[in-house]
Structure formats: structure tokens, C-alpha cells
Design a protein around this motif. Structure first.
Motif, PDB file in Angstrom:
ATOM      1  N   LYS A   1       0.810  -1.226   0.000  1.00 15.54           N
ATOM      2  CA  LYS A   1       0.000   0.000   0.000  1.00 15.54           C
ATOM      3  C   LYS A   1       0.839   1.270   0.000  1.00 15.54           C
ATOM      4  O   LYS A   1       0.310   2.360  -0.180  1.00 15.54           O
TER       5      LYS A   1
ATOM      6  N   ALA B   1      -8.940  -6.575  -1.863  1.00 14.94           N
ATOM      7  CA  ALA B   1      -9.676  -5.315  -1.648  1.00 14.94           C
ATOM      8  C   ALA B   1     -10.073  -5.126  -0.179  1.00 14.94           C
ATOM      9  O   ALA B   1     -10.114  -4.004   0.327  1.00 14.94           O
TER      10      ALA B   1
ATOM     11  N   GLU C   1      -8.399  -5.496   2.304  1.00 15.41           N
ATOM     12  CA  GLU C   1      -7.274  -4.952   3.076  1.00 15.41           C
ATOM     13  C   GLU C   1      -7.167  -3.440   2.982  1.00 15.41           C
ATOM     14  O   GLU C   1      -6.354  -2.837   3.669  1.00 15.41           O
ATOM     15  N   ALA C   2      -7.978  -2.833   2.096  1.00 14.73           N
ATOM     16  CA  ALA C   2      -7.782  -1.411   1.789  1.00 14.73           C
ATOM     17  C   ALA C   2      -7.757  -0.530   3.041  1.00 14.73           C
ATOM     18  O   ALA C   2      -6.962   0.393   3.148  1.00 14.73           O
ATOM     19  N   SER C   3      -8.620  -0.820   4.021  1.00 14.08           N
ATOM     20  CA  SER C   3      -8.643   0.044   5.209  1.00 14.08           C
ATOM     21  C   SER C   3      -7.967  -0.608   6.411  1.00 14.08           C
ATOM     22  O   SER C   3      -8.092  -0.127   7.533  1.00 14.08           O
TER      23      SER C   3
END
Ligand SMILES: Cc1ncc(C[n+]2csc(CCOP(=O)(O)OP(=O)(O)O)c2C)c(N)n1
Length: 327
Positions: A94, A312, A314-316
Motif C-alpha cells: 500500500k 480489496a 485490506e484497503a482500510s
């Protein structure tokens, strides 16, 4: 200088260069989708400082951080995977090139905000002092960081609390396209201005790995024995464009004579000539070393390319805001 140290310095500089040049070579494949600021030509500072630091010392850096991360013991596979945006990256894909972190080796982070990690490094130094450890916090910075207000606030606090903090300024003499003399008063050199604040300072040729090693070693010993913060300025030269894999000398923002002067005194050739002339290293050893480094670097790229992207979901996750809300 002994043979083992000569081997380590040559190895470290060659490893950094091979990584950076392989990134440059493969960037046009369009799989590395983050900006990259390469350190080709500036390897000596990272290699020498990295040899001196202990694993338990802490380090932070800015946008041009690959060499610092590797020299501090960061995992090469995880760094390349991070640049490829893969979940096996050191920031789980990220962060990209400018946001490297590996707490297990004391590399506490890098960010793209010029000067942004300076107060973080000072805070880390404060923590080390409170714990009564003999470890130090190192802040890698470029010459443009000296133009930020937070740099002076941070130096003041480090002095006030007599913190074990080493500022390592790699002065490649440009901030993007703008030369130092159009950005800062040159009545005094950077290290002379900083000395005026009361910090221990030293200045050296950043392309001379032996000089960087000796001056950094001397300064870290003073810091470890309670001498307080110190600032090192090492002048050097970035080969490639500020950001990206290409050469941009056709833009003419640096004089040809300036480029030639620095390119002809580049750190690896300079050191290896000295090491061969003095019998510390043999040409054949260096060649074998280079073959091993290339195999390691190619394997790291293979690892990255074959790693999955983060899911997806894991995005936050693993981001500050989430930690804070849960907190
Ligand atoms: C606070 C802030 N201002 C401006 C920028 C844009 N910027 C990115 S890198 C850079 C130049 C930094 O130069 P230096 O610190 O000397 O490091 P170098 O790139 O030469 O290694 C600038 C101005 C930024 N990222 N952050």
C-alpha cells in the motif's frame, strides 16, 4: 580499513546500485506503478552509515529511501514487492517506493513529505533516551529539508533534550531542478549554519565511502557516549532524473562540466580502485560478488512479480486511521 570492511562496503554499494539500475531498466514494463526516486551515484553514504549502525538503532528517511532501507538491513524481496504493489511488500503493497518500513530492523519509515520524518526521528531519539539505551536514531535527509521550518524546531528539541540523534544530510545540490544557491544562502555551507545552532557537525565528500565511514563512526561514538545530537553533511551527485528511471541531462539544469566532474568521481569505482591498489580487494572477488548480487536482485524481482496484489478487503486495514478509531 581492513579486508572484511572493504568487502562489505563494496558489496553494499554494488547491491544498492544493482537494485536501483534494475528498477530503472524494468520500469517501462509498467508493473511498478508508483513514483521512484533512485539513488544511483549516491550509494556511498548509505553503505557507510549502514555498516556503522546497529540493528537496534532506528532510522527514518524521505522519498529517496531505497538505499537507506537496504543499508539498515531491510528485506530486499519485501522492498521490490512493495514497489510492485504486492501484498508481500514491506507495507503490504500500500505504500510503494516512498513509504518503506521494517520495524524488525529498526527502519521506522519513510514519507514523501519533505522534512516529514525529521520530527519523527527526533521523537524516536527521545524514546531511546528515556529507555536509557545506547542506541541512536538516524534521520536521512536531503539538502532541501534544511529549508523547512520543522527541521529547526526538531534540531532545537534534540539539543534541548540532548538526544541521541544523527542527522545525515545527503547534499546532491539540487531540489528537483533547482540548485542549492537559488534556494539557500550560501554565505555559510549547510553544516556551518547548523553548527551555529550548537550541534556537533562534520562535512565530507559523499562519494568517498572511506571518508563517510570514518566521519560517521567518529560521530556515532560521540552520540552513544551522551554527546547529544550531531549533523553530518556529505556532498554527492544523483545520476538520474529527480523522480523516475531516466536521465534528464538534456534539460540542461545542471552544467555539463558539473555532471562530468561528479560522474568521473563516482563512489564505487573510486573505492574499488583504492581497495585494489592497496591489496584489500581483488578484481576477481569483485566480479564474483557482482554475479551473486545480480542473482539475488533478479530473484527479488521474480518474487515480486509472482506475489499477489493485496485483497480489496485490506484497503482500510493496517492504516493509521483504522488503528486510531479502534484505539
Ligand atoms: C513539503 C514538501 N514540499 C515539496 C515537495 C515536493 N518535492 C518532492 S522531492 C523535492 C526535492 C527534495 O530535495 P532534497 O530534500 O534535497 O532531496 P533529493 O530529492 O535531492 O534527494 C520536492 C521539493 C514535497 N514532497 N514536500
Amino acid at each position: 580499513m581492513n579486508k572484511l570492511l572493504a568487502q562489505k562496503l563494496s558489496h553494499s554499494m554494488r547491491r544498492i546500485r544493482t537494485v536501483e539500475e534494475t528498477i530503472a531498466e524494468r520500469y517501462s514494463e509498467q508493473q511498478m506503478r508508483c513514483p521512484t526516486h533512485l539513488s544511483t551515484g549516491q550509494e556511498a553514504v548509505s553503505a557507510a552509515v549502514g555498516e556503522i549502525l546497529r540493528k537496534t538503532d532506528l532510522a527514518v528517511s524521505g522519498h529517496r529511501a531505497h538505499a537507506h532501507y537496504l543499508a539498515k538491513g531491510g528485506n530486499l524481496n519485501a522492498m521490490i514487492a512493495e514497489i510492485y504493489g504486492r501484498v508481500t511488500g514491506c507495507a503490504r503493497g500500500k505504500g510503494g517506493s516512498m513509504h518503506l518500513i521494517d520495524e524488525s530492523v529498526g527502519f521506522m519509515g519513510s514519507t514523501a513529505i519533505v522534512g516529514g520524518t525529521v520530527p519523527v526521528g527526533v521523537g524516536l531519539g527521545y524514546g531511546l533516551k528515556l529507555k536509557g539505551e545506547q542506541n541512536i536514531a538516524v534521520i536521512f535527509l536531503g539538502d532541501a529539508v534544511v529549508e523547512t521550518g520543522v527541521f529547526y524546531e526538531s534540531i532545537n528539541f534534540a539539543l534541548l533534550k540532548n538526544l541521541p540523534v544523527l542527522f545525515v544530510c545527503e547534499n546532491n545540490q539540487f531540489s528537483v531542478y533547482t540548485p542549492l544557491e537559488q534556494r539557500q544562502s550560501t554565505t555559510l555551507d549547510i553544516y556551518e549554519r547548523v553548527a551555529g545552532l550548537g550541534v556537533m557537525t562534520e562535512y565530507g565528500n559523499g562519494n568517498d565511502v572511506v571518508e563517510v565511514y570514518n566521519k560517521t563512526k567518529n560521530m556515532t561514538e560521540k552520540i552513544r557516549s551522551g554527546g547529544g545530537p550531531a549533523f553530518l553533511q556529505f556532498d554527492t551527485f544523483r545520476w538520474r532524473e529527480h523522480c523516475g528511471p531516466n536521465y534528464d541531462d538534456d534539460l540542461n539544469y545542471r552544467e555539463t562540466s558539473f555532471i562530468e566532474k561528479w560522474r568521473s568521481d563516482e563512489p564505487i569505482a573510486r573505492f574499488e580502485k583504492y581497495a585494489i591498489d592497496t591489496g584489500l580487494l581483488k578484481e576477481t572477488e569483485i566480479q564474483t560478488n557482482q554475479i551473486e548480487i545480480e542473482a539475488e536482485v533478479n530473484a527479488a524481482f521474480e518474487f515480486a512479480v509472482n506475489s499477489p496484489f493485496p485483497h480489496a478487503d485490506e484497503a482500510s486495514k493496517h492504516v493509521f486511521a483504522e488503528q486510531h478509531i479502534k484505539g
